[in-house]
Design an enzyme around this catalytic site. Structure first.
Site, mmCIF file in Angstrom:
data_model
loop_
_atom_site.group_PDB
_atom_site.id
_atom_site.type_symbol
_atom_site.label_atom_id
_atom_site.label_comp_id
_atom_site.label_asym_id
_atom_site.label_seq_id
_atom_site.Cartn_x
_atom_site.Cartn_y
_atom_site.Cartn_z
ATOM 1 N N ASN A 97 -6.949 2.940 -12.770
ATOM 2 C CA ASN A 97 -7.209 2.997 -11.197
ATOM 3 C C ASN A 97 -8.669 2.979 -10.656
ATOM 4 O O ASN A 97 -8.907 2.442 -9.707
ATOM 5 C CB ASN A 97 -6.147 3.551 -10.501
ATOM 6 C CG ASN A 97 -6.426 5.088 -11.130
ATOM 7 O OD1 ASN A 97 -6.279 5.366 -12.226
ATOM 8 N ND2 ASN A 97 -6.444 5.734 -10.174
ATOM 9 N N GLY A 128 5.180 5.183 -7.674
ATOM 10 C CA GLY A 128 4.666 5.367 -9.029
ATOM 11 C C GLY A 128 4.655 6.582 -9.396
ATOM 12 O O GLY A 128 4.718 7.040 -10.803
ATOM 13 N N THR A 129 4.340 7.763 -8.638
ATOM 14 C CA THR A 129 4.276 9.146 -9.111
ATOM 15 C C THR A 129 5.608 9.464 -9.564
ATOM 16 O O THR A 129 5.571 10.151 -10.716
ATOM 17 C CB THR A 129 3.820 10.042 -7.933
ATOM 18 O OG1 THR A 129 2.250 9.610 -7.629
ATOM 19 C CG2 THR A 129 3.761 11.548 -8.388
ATOM 20 N N GLN A 185 -1.687 -0.660 -11.775
ATOM 21 C CA GLN A 185 -2.757 -1.652 -11.248
ATOM 22 C C GLN A 185 -3.053 -2.851 -12.320
ATOM 23 O O GLN A 185 -3.708 -3.571 -11.787
ATOM 24 C CB GLN A 185 -4.182 -0.682 -11.554
ATOM 25 C CG GLN A 185 -4.267 0.359 -10.502
ATOM 26 C CD GLN A 185 -4.545 0.092 -9.301
ATOM 27 O OE1 GLN A 185 -4.720 -1.253 -8.845
ATOM 28 N NE2 GLN A 185 -4.563 0.876 -8.111
ATOM 29 N N THR A 232 20.790 7.853 -2.151
ATOM 30 C CA THR A 232 21.250 6.693 -1.619
ATOM 31 C C THR A 232 20.049 5.629 -1.728
ATOM 32 O O THR A 232 19.179 6.126 -1.171
ATOM 33 C CB THR A 232 21.592 6.784 -0.111
ATOM 34 O OG1 THR A 232 22.693 7.920 -0.002
ATOM 35 C CG2 THR A 232 22.016 5.410 0.570
ATOM 36 N N CYS A 241 -5.920 9.151 -4.518
ATOM 37 C CA CYS A 241 -4.963 10.413 -4.380
ATOM 38 C C CYS A 241 -5.751 11.698 -4.365
ATOM 39 O O CYS A 241 -5.412 12.670 -4.163
ATOM 40 C CB CYS A 241 -4.298 10.288 -5.815
ATOM 41 S SG CYS A 241 -3.175 8.764 -5.872
ATOM 42 N N HIS A 298 3.597 -0.738 -3.479
ATOM 43 C CA HIS A 298 2.470 -0.750 -2.326
ATOM 44 C C HIS A 298 1.300 -1.144 -3.071
ATOM 45 O O HIS A 298 0.294 -1.237 -1.987
ATOM 46 C CB HIS A 298 2.225 0.702 -1.549
ATOM 47 C CG HIS A 298 1.581 1.816 -2.309
ATOM 48 N ND1 HIS A 298 0.208 2.166 -1.982
ATOM 49 C CD2 HIS A 298 1.866 2.437 -3.257
ATOM 50 C CE1 HIS A 298 -0.074 3.048 -2.944
ATOM 51 N NE2 HIS A 298 1.027 3.248 -3.724
#
Length: 385
Positions: A154, A71-72, A182, A240, A328, A204
């Site tokens: 969040n 996400g970041t 979220q 990759t 975070c 995640h």
């Protein structure tokens, strides 16, 4: 002592279906999807099927889905990449974000406008979830611009009016991005219904693998890459590709969307039970953003008269996982920027975020209420009634 995990907004366990899908890829499809031999073609086919599955779950075209590493990265690519592309076209785009955004968006927005005073607008958000629309209109009136407004906050679970904002700005020169990390699986998210230009998802938070994510880029929206070399993901995200990770996230995303309506009803009932019972026992508690529309899985409680770190440590000693806000920032001593934006910098309440998930049961909520109530009383908070 049976442990209770109430920190699903921080991360979720990988669900069995996603694990099995990933294991199958890792066992059979180890080829590089950029290779032209049969091993590479097989891996490429699995990657493209995962892309199509993600697109289908979101109501998007497969060609508008780009795989990234979380996400970041997706938030940064959306904000910085779009600003860079507009600058390459000769513009000086202003950026508008809310004060309650995830740091991945806030810091990217600050970085994008660091040398341009007045080009960043921090939008005020009311405790009821309303936005300062006058400030938003003023920000986008200055020509091509970038707007990023998260769909679900969040820390509080507050639902922001992203569909309405997207409709409001449709037809303008604004590029509209939302961090839907979220939101997906908790509230309806359909890109064929909402005219967003950019959208962020991570694996995640929806029972998929860590280190996976995607950026939706609606056709016609140009983004400059942040990384260079290799040309993968049509040049937007070189390196990759993690085929098994993409397949695992696609599986989790598809199931999260399919289960969203029923699971959201269940989680909301549990959240209401938790907040109601604690409110009855401790009249001094505050539900942060309690008057705003909220996603079903997050309960952010403000408690006067106690130390927040002592509260979280006491919960952990009793086997209950919770958070003071965004995971975070869990190691920071400073107050949450979200709570400060909503209630002022001098708000002295301790905040605990309890976030529910697929494994959360009625019994667990009842025990969490009992334990939290006892801890509040022991730490000198509002006495139980």
């Amino acid at each position: 002592m049976e442990r209770i995990y109430l920190d699903h907004a921080a991360t979720t366990p990988v669900r069995a279906e996603a694990r099995e899908a990933m294991a199958s890829v890792q066992e059979r499809l180890f080829g590089n999807p950029s290779s032209i031999h049969s091993w590479g073609r097989e891996a490429s086919a699995a990657l493209e099927q995962a892309r199509a599955d993600c697109a289908g779950a979101l109501g998007a075209a497969a060609g508008d889905v780009y795989f990234v590493r979380g996400g970041t990265e997706s938030d940064n690519l959306a904000v910085l990449g779009r600003v860079a592309m507009l600058r390459a076209d000769g513009h000086r785009p202003p950026v508008a974000v809310t004060r309650v955004e995830h740091k991945a968006v806030l810091d990217a927005a600050h970085h994008a406008t660091a040398r341009e005073a007045g080009r960043l607008t921090l939008l005020e958000v009311g405790r009821d979830g309303t936005l300062d629309l006058d400030a938003l209109d003023a920000a986008v009136a200055r020509g091509p611009s970038v707007v990023s407004i998260m769909w679900v906050n969040n820390e509080t679970g507050m639902v922001l009016p992203v569909p309405e904002i997207a409709e409001r700005l449709a037809g303008t020169d604004a590029t509209v991005h939302t961090d839907a990390v979220q939101a997906v699986g908790k509230v309806p998210v359909r890109l064929d219904d909402v005219p967003l230009d950019l959208l962020t998802v991570t694996g995640h938070k929806i029972y998929g693998p860590k280190g996976t994510g995607l950026l939706f880029v609606r056709g016609g929206t140009e983004i400059a890459p942040l990384l260079h070399g290799g040309g993968q993901e049509r040049g937007l995200r070189p390196g990759t590709e993690d085929v098994s990770g993409a397949v695992g996230m696609a599986t989790a995303l598809r199931l999260a969307v399919e289960e969203q309506e029923e699971e959201s009803r269940r989680l909301e009932a549990l959240r209401v039970e938790l907040e109601t019972e604690l409110g009855v026992r401790h009249s001094g508690l505050r539900v942060n953003a309690g008057n705003a529309p909220r996603a079903p899985h997050v309960s952010s409680l403000a408690i006067p008269g106690i130390d927040g770190q002592a509260l979280l440590m006491s919960l952990d000693l009793q086997g209950i996982a919770a958070s003071g806000g965004s995971a975070c920032n869990s190691g920071a001593a400073a107050a949450s920027h979200v709570i400060s934006a909503l209630y002022g910098r001098h708000d002295s309440h301790a905040t605990v975020r309890l976030s529910l998930g697929r494994s959360t049961t009625d019994v667990e909520v009842e025990r969490a209420v009992d334990v939290l109530s006892e801890i509040i009383s022991k730490l000198g908070g509002p006495e139980a009634t």
